[in-house]
Design a protein around this motif. Structure first.
Motif, short mmCIF file in Angstrom:
data_model
loop_
_atom_site.label_atom_id
_atom_site.label_comp_id
_atom_site.label_asym_id
_atom_site.label_seq_id
_atom_site.Cartn_x
_atom_site.Cartn_y
_atom_site.Cartn_z
N THR A 186 2.69 1.70 -3.40
CA THR A 186 1.78 2.20 -4.44
C THR A 186 1.48 3.68 -4.22
O THR A 186 1.47 4.48 -5.16
N ASP A 208 2.35 6.89 -6.69
CA ASP A 208 1.33 7.87 -7.08
C ASP A 208 1.78 9.29 -6.74
O ASP A 208 1.56 10.23 -7.52
N PRO A 253 3.97 -3.91 -6.82
CA PRO A 253 4.82 -3.51 -5.70
C PRO A 253 5.53 -4.69 -5.05
O PRO A 253 5.18 -5.82 -5.24
N THR A 294 0.83 -1.21 0.00
CA THR A 294 0.00 0.00 0.00
C THR A 294 0.86 1.25 0.00
O THR A 294 0.61 2.20 -0.76
#
Length: 285
Positions: free
Chosen positions: A202, A206, A285, A199
């Motif tokens: 990622t 972003d 990832p 998480t």
């Protein structure tokens, strides 16, 4: 982004204009929801060593060091440097010098530039080059000019300044790579600790993409940060540098970007220059 939301991610990247341009918005808290960064500036030969020692959460490194660090770090699909027409150059004092048995200065033996050079030499210098001498980047062109080495492998802004030293371009490593593979030239990568978790990785990717887009949308906002760290580089050279090294592959590696990275490291492994990559080594990832 880390287990403690108040803890900053420790990141190391170079003071080069492409890195400061890419990370300006994120480093200065202008990416909504992006992680706070604790930035260390270091040239890529130093960040490569930092990665091998596992010293930072996020680093800009040479693609050449990936085979040594991908157990601990993941390759991010953005933020790095790939491109076309932006490869390292081999410079000599005399045009058309035969490098067979000659001494060549390089900035690092764990760099994409060096891998590209060795692949070029394997194809074009049948007798093999001679001694390889590792010198700091800024000392290479003066060493060639002064006759302390026969040739030098240079990167980045040297593309625009080597004529000031009276030197000649013997070969463009990027032209050789592109003509033989059709792929972009993989230069610098952004990696992050796998232990951050999927998480966070990622989210970091972003945030980096958002930082790139912010710099593209309003380049003047990043200019003070770029020029502050550009080591007295002329602003027009800094702009050329950004124009070459910040492109669509910076926003997303895409299929061609990943093919270029795997192609370089597979060819280098076949020459015995790096360890081979595992089949899932580049997964994210």
């Amino acid at each position: 982004m880390t287990s403690d939301p108040d803890q900053k991610l420790r990141i190391a990247y170079s003071p080069c204009p492409n890195d400061t341009f890419v990370f300006d918005a994120l480093a200065h808290g202008r990416v909504p929801g992006g992680p706070a960064l604790d930035v260390t500036f270091a040239d890529i030969d130093l960040t490569n060593g930092m990665a091998e020692r596992g010293e930072f959460d996020v680093l800009k490194v040479s693609y050449a060091v990936l085979p040594y660090v991908l157990d601990e770090y993941a390759l991010l699909p953005c933020g790095g440097a790939l491109g076309r027409g932006c490869g390292p150059l081999v410079l000599t004092r005399e045009a058309g010098t035969d490098l067979t048995g000659r001494t060549v200065a390089v900035p690092s033996e764990k760099s994409t530039a060096y891998l590209l050079f060795r692949l070029w030499a394997a194809a074009t210098v049948p007798g093999g080059v001679g001694e390889i001498v590792v010198l700091p980047f800024h000392e290479i062109m003066p060493a060639v000019r002064d006759g302390r080495v026969d040739a030098g492998l240079v990167i980045h802004e040297a593309r625009f300044t080597y004529r000031n030293y009276g030197l000649h371009k013997l070969a463009d490593m990027g032209e050789h790579w592109e003509s033989t593979t059709g792929l972009p030239i993989p230069l610098g990568a952004i990696i992050a600790r796998r232990s951050l978790g999927a998480t966070a990785l990622t989210g970091l990717a972003d945030a980096i993409r958002a930082s790139v887009r912010a710099a593209w949308d309003d380049p003047e906002v990043s200019r003070p940060y770029v020029l502050e760290h550009a080591q007295e580089m002329d602003p027009s050279v800094a702009d050329q540098h950004i124009g070459l090294y910040v492109n669509e592959f910076t926003a997303d590696l895409g299929a061609d970007g990943y093919a270029a990275v795997r192609g370089l490291l597979t060819r280098a492994a076949a020459e015995g220059l790096v360890p081979p990559l595992g089949p899932d080594a580049l997964s994210f990832p």
